[in-house]
Design an enzyme around this catalytic site. Structure first.
Site, PDB file in Angstrom:
ATOM      1  N   ASN A 136      41.414  48.495  13.141  1.00  0.00           N
ATOM      2  CA  ASN A 136      41.185  49.633  14.029  1.00  0.00           C
ATOM      3  C   ASN A 136      39.808  50.246  13.822  1.00  0.00           C
ATOM      4  O   ASN A 136      39.161  50.682  14.776  1.00  0.00           O
ATOM      5  CB  ASN A 136      42.265  50.700  13.812  1.00  0.00           C
ATOM      6  CG  ASN A 136      43.584  50.323  14.457  1.00  0.00           C
ATOM      7  OD1 ASN A 136      43.630  49.511  15.364  1.00  0.00           O
ATOM      8  ND2 ASN A 136      44.673  50.893  13.963  1.00  0.00           N
TER       9      ASN A 136
ATOM     10  N   GLU B  38      42.985  59.532  16.975  1.00  0.00           N
ATOM     11  CA  GLU B  38      43.469  59.345  15.603  1.00  0.00           C
ATOM     12  C   GLU B  38      42.328  58.974  14.657  1.00  0.00           C
ATOM     13  O   GLU B  38      42.549  58.310  13.651  1.00  0.00           O
ATOM     14  CB  GLU B  38      44.550  58.260  15.594  1.00  0.00           C
ATOM     15  CG  GLU B  38      45.796  58.649  16.367  1.00  0.00           C
ATOM     16  CD  GLU B  38      46.822  57.530  16.422  1.00  0.00           C
ATOM     17  OE1 GLU B  38      47.923  57.704  15.880  1.00  0.00           O
ATOM     18  OE2 GLU B  38      46.505  56.476  17.009  1.00  0.00           O
TER      19      GLU B  38
ATOM     20  N   ASN C  11      38.165  50.383  17.341  1.00  0.00           N
ATOM     21  CA  ASN C  11      38.413  51.612  18.093  1.00  0.00           C
ATOM     22  C   ASN C  11      37.226  52.559  18.235  1.00  0.00           C
ATOM     23  O   ASN C  11      36.899  52.984  19.353  1.00  0.00           O
ATOM     24  CB  ASN C  11      39.617  52.350  17.497  1.00  0.00           C
ATOM     25  CG  ASN C  11      40.935  51.725  17.915  1.00  0.00           C
ATOM     26  OD1 ASN C  11      40.972  50.589  18.352  1.00  0.00           O
ATOM     27  ND2 ASN C  11      42.017  52.453  17.774  1.00  0.00           N
TER      28      ASN C  11
ATOM     29  N   GLY D 208      56.374  53.847  22.253  1.00  0.00           N
ATOM     30  CA  GLY D 208      57.798  54.162  22.238  1.00  0.00           C
ATOM     31  C   GLY D 208      58.544  53.562  23.415  1.00  0.00           C
ATOM     32  O   GLY D 208      59.634  52.990  23.257  1.00  0.00           O
TER      33      GLY D 208
ATOM     34  N   LYS E 166      45.682  46.979   9.025  1.00  0.00           N
ATOM     35  CA  LYS E 166      45.630  47.429  10.427  1.00  0.00           C
ATOM     36  C   LYS E 166      44.545  48.493  10.593  1.00  0.00           C
ATOM     37  O   LYS E 166      43.823  48.502  11.594  1.00  0.00           O
ATOM     38  CB  LYS E 166      46.997  47.992  10.829  1.00  0.00           C
ATOM     39  CG  LYS E 166      47.066  48.519  12.270  1.00  0.00           C
ATOM     40  CD  LYS E 166      46.955  47.404  13.283  1.00  0.00           C
ATOM     41  CE  LYS E 166      46.851  47.915  14.726  1.00  0.00           C
ATOM     42  NZ  LYS E 166      47.964  48.742  15.160  1.00  0.00           N
TER      43      LYS E 166
ATOM     44  N   GLY F 266      59.537  59.560  20.660  1.00  0.00           N
ATOM     45  CA  GLY F 266      58.215  59.372  21.240  1.00  0.00           C
ATOM     46  C   GLY F 266      58.303  58.501  22.472  1.00  0.00           C
ATOM     47  O   GLY F 266      58.564  57.303  22.364  1.00  0.00           O
TER      48      GLY F 266
ATOM     49  N   SER G 163      43.185  52.546  22.043  1.00  0.00           N
ATOM     50  CA  SER G 163      43.847  53.862  22.076  1.00  0.00           C
ATOM     51  C   SER G 163      42.828  54.995  21.923  1.00  0.00           C
ATOM     52  O   SER G 163      42.978  56.055  22.524  1.00  0.00           O
ATOM     53  CB  SER G 163      44.896  53.951  20.964  1.00  0.00           C
ATOM     54  OG  SER G 163      44.299  53.763  19.691  1.00  0.00           O
TER      55      SER G 163
ATOM     56  N   ALA H 237      53.427  55.172  25.271  1.00  0.00           N
ATOM     57  CA  ALA H 237      53.356  53.739  25.562  1.00  0.00           C
ATOM     58  C   ALA H 237      54.081  52.899  24.510  1.00  0.00           C
ATOM     59  O   ALA H 237      54.889  52.026  24.848  1.00  0.00           O
ATOM     60  CB  ALA H 237      51.893  53.314  25.667  1.00  0.00           C
TER      61      ALA H 237
END
Length: 300
Positions: A186, A261, A190, A12, A182, A7, A249, A10
């Site tokens: 998120n 996601e 997010n 990775g 986490k 990957g 993200s 960003a």
């Protein structure tokens, strides 16, 4: 160590850059040959939080199966790309440790069906943004937490030896608990930033956004016992302030017209809450708003 990072987005690129800086031999596995060519020509550039620039020479390829056996494979693709990767990972030696860096919880059980004897999961709190195919911006320092779900710890203990204050690594005990924590953070940040189209800091400075975030937090604490102790609301505020200038993200995905996601982060939280008899109406509304935006193809 020989480390392959699958990957070249960003997360990775940032991870590969810091691992290479520590002296490890790093190979970035990208999907497109065009990106591989650029990385091989220009090398991997990291724009640091203090404005300086670091350039690392890393190997790049699109062919995971052609790599010699690695000491560690870091899987840094988004959840949607995992499905096409599982078959390739299954074909690798069972002795190769795997480290998964995805958000959410959906990948947890799937990854553990792989034959590898050592599998760990990672939760990152740093900020990263791709500038171009070979340049990543480090937007905020945050801990990289690793939890070993099965297998040996020696390879991950070596990561602790990095001792880089810009890329701190910490080993924790419970992978599911870490990923759930986490996902809660998120879910609080997010979808709100994606729908309102604001940076993280505005969730604290905008009164109405702050009220919405508080409401979601109350819903989560009603649905899941112990959240107030493990994730006090003050920590959510601190995270928003520390990452005030960050584009989440999920908002970045909306701006680029990409699928987010939302399912693997918020969708899983909603399912778990429903199993506990809680509907989480505010978070559920945001969840459907994000899905509606994605279905319409609207970027801004």
């Amino acid at each position: 160590m020989n480390v392959a990072v699958i990957g070249a987005g960003a997360v990775g690129q940032l991870t590969a850059s810091f691992l290479a800086e520590s002296g490890m031999f790093v190979t970035l596995v990208a999907r497109r040959q065009e990106q591989v060519d650029e990385l091989n020509e220009k090398y991997l550039t990291r724009m640091n939080v203090d404005g300086t620039k670091t350039v690392q020479r890393v190997a790049s390829t699109t062919q995971l199966k052609e790599l010699p056996q690695q000491d560690l494979i870091v899987v840094a693709v988004k959840y949607g790309q995992l499905q096409e990767l599982y078959e390739q990972l299954s074909a690798l030696s069972s002795q190769v440790p795997l480290l998964f860096m995805q958000n959410g919880l959906a990948h947890f059980d799937e990854a553990l069906r792989l034959p590898q004897k050592t599998i760990a999961f990672c939760s990152v709190a740093f900020g990263a943004q791709m500038i171009d195919q070979s340049t990543v911006q480090h937007r905020g320092v945050g801990v990289c937490k690793i939890a070993i779900e099965r297998g040996r710890s020696d390879v991950f203990n070596k990561l602790l030896l990095l001792e880089n204050t810009l890329y701190p690594v910490e080993l924790v005990d419970n992978a599911q608990q870490m990923l759930f924590g986490k996902a809660v953070f998120n879910s609080l940040i997010n979808p709100l930033t994606a729908v309102l189209q604001v940076k993280n800091g505005e969730l604290v400075t905008n009164k109405q956004a702050f009220l919405l975030m508080q409401t979601i937090y109350r819903e989560l604490t009603d649905a899941f016992r112990g959240i107030e102790q493990s994730i006090p609301f003050s920590e959510v505020i601190v995270l928003c302030e520390k990452t005030a200038e960050n584009t989440s993200s999920m908002l970045a995905d909306r701006m680029q017209g990409k699928k987010s996601e939302i399912e693997t982060i918020v969708g899983v939280i909603l399912e778990k809450a429903l199993a506990n008899g809680h509907n989480l109406p505010t978070l559920r509304t945001l969840y459907h708003q994000v899905l509606a935006i994605e279905e319409s193809g609207e970027k801004r």
